[in-house]
Motif scaffolding. Structure first.
Motif, short mmCIF file in Angstrom:
data_model
loop_
_atom_site.label_atom_id
_atom_site.label_comp_id
_atom_site.label_asym_id
_atom_site.label_seq_id
_atom_site.Cartn_x
_atom_site.Cartn_y
_atom_site.Cartn_z
N ASP A 1 -7.84 2.87 -1.46
CA ASP A 1 -8.34 2.65 -2.81
C ASP A 1 -9.60 3.50 -2.98
N LEU B 1 -5.60 2.70 -6.71
CA LEU B 1 -4.78 2.61 -5.51
C LEU B 1 -4.07 3.94 -5.36
N TYR C 1 -3.85 -4.93 -3.57
CA TYR C 1 -2.88 -3.87 -3.33
C TYR C 1 -1.50 -4.22 -3.90
N ARG D 1 -2.26 4.79 2.61
CA ARG D 1 -2.68 4.13 1.38
C ARG D 1 -4.19 3.97 1.42
N GLU E 1 -1.69 6.77 -2.72
CA GLU E 1 -0.76 6.88 -1.60
C GLU E 1 -0.37 8.34 -1.39
N VAL F 1 -3.81 2.21 6.26
CA VAL F 1 -4.74 2.17 5.14
C VAL F 1 -6.11 2.67 5.61
N TRP G 1 3.92 1.24 -5.43
CA TRP G 1 3.91 2.16 -4.29
C TRP G 1 5.13 3.06 -4.34
N ALA H 1 -6.84 -1.54 -8.66
CA ALA H 1 -7.33 -2.78 -8.06
C ALA H 1 -8.67 -3.12 -8.72
N CYS I 1 -4.11 -4.74 3.98
CA CYS I 1 -4.33 -4.49 2.55
C CYS I 1 -4.94 -5.73 1.92
#
Length: 177
Positions: free
Chosen positions: A138, A170, A86, A136, A172, A100, A91, A161, A82
């Motif tokens: 972006d 970001l 991050y 995860r 998830e 990622v 999260w 970010a 990351c």
């Protein structure tokens, strides 16, 4: 319409990229960047991702290519690294084992044919098999296609970010059992 249905049914062969793939993958990124810029999505440029980035990804065994009938249709990087940005994420599963997704690129010749969806679903299975509980990533705030893809597949925004090209969400997703 027949062509689109035909592509949806074609098998994507995913493998780790090797030196024989680099030129084609780099060209795919270059053409896709041109297409994105023409559509007002200034996410990538000649600085990033560059050929050296892709070579490094390949040498680290983290660059994957998906081919349809021998032609590169998509490429991505999958690892557990990351960027410092991050840390801006709240999260949802902070203690989960995660992977990622970086630099997911669908060839401009294969866009709007379900390749992105099929690739992310493949990545999720791949990550699960590698022990991941979550994914995860972006996503550029000015890339409506990427945002729609990830939202459709159940990714949740957890922060922002700030990179050289602007703001990135970001995101998830918890992988199912």
């Amino acid at each position: 319409m027949f062509f689109l249905q035909e592509v949806f049914m074609k098998k994507i062969e995913f493998t780790k990229a090797d030196r024989n793939d680099i030129d084609e993958i780099f060209d795919m990124f270059r053409y896709t960047i041109e297409e994105m810029n023409a559509n007002g999505i200034p996410q990538w440029d000649e600085i990033y991702p560059c050929r050296d980035d892709l070579l490094h990804d390949m040498e680290q065994q983290e660059l994957y290519v998906g081919k349809i009938e021998g032609k590169a249709a998509v490429a991505y990087v999958l690892n557990q690294k990351c960027d410092d940005e991050y840390q801006n994420g709240t999260w949802l599963y902070p203690d989960a084992n995660y992977y990622v997704i970086h630099r997911l690129c669908v060839s401009s010749h294969f866009q709007k044919q379900g390749i992105g969806t099929r690739t992310v679903q493949y990545i999720e299975e791949q990550a699960k098999n590698m022990g991941a509980e979550t994914i995860r990533l972006d996503a550029f705030t000015l890339n409506p296609h990427a945002l729609k893809l990830y939202e459709k597949l159940g990714y949740k925004e957890v922060g922002v970010a700030n990179f050289r090209k602007g703001k990135f969400y970001l995101m998830e997703k918890k992988l199912s059992g």
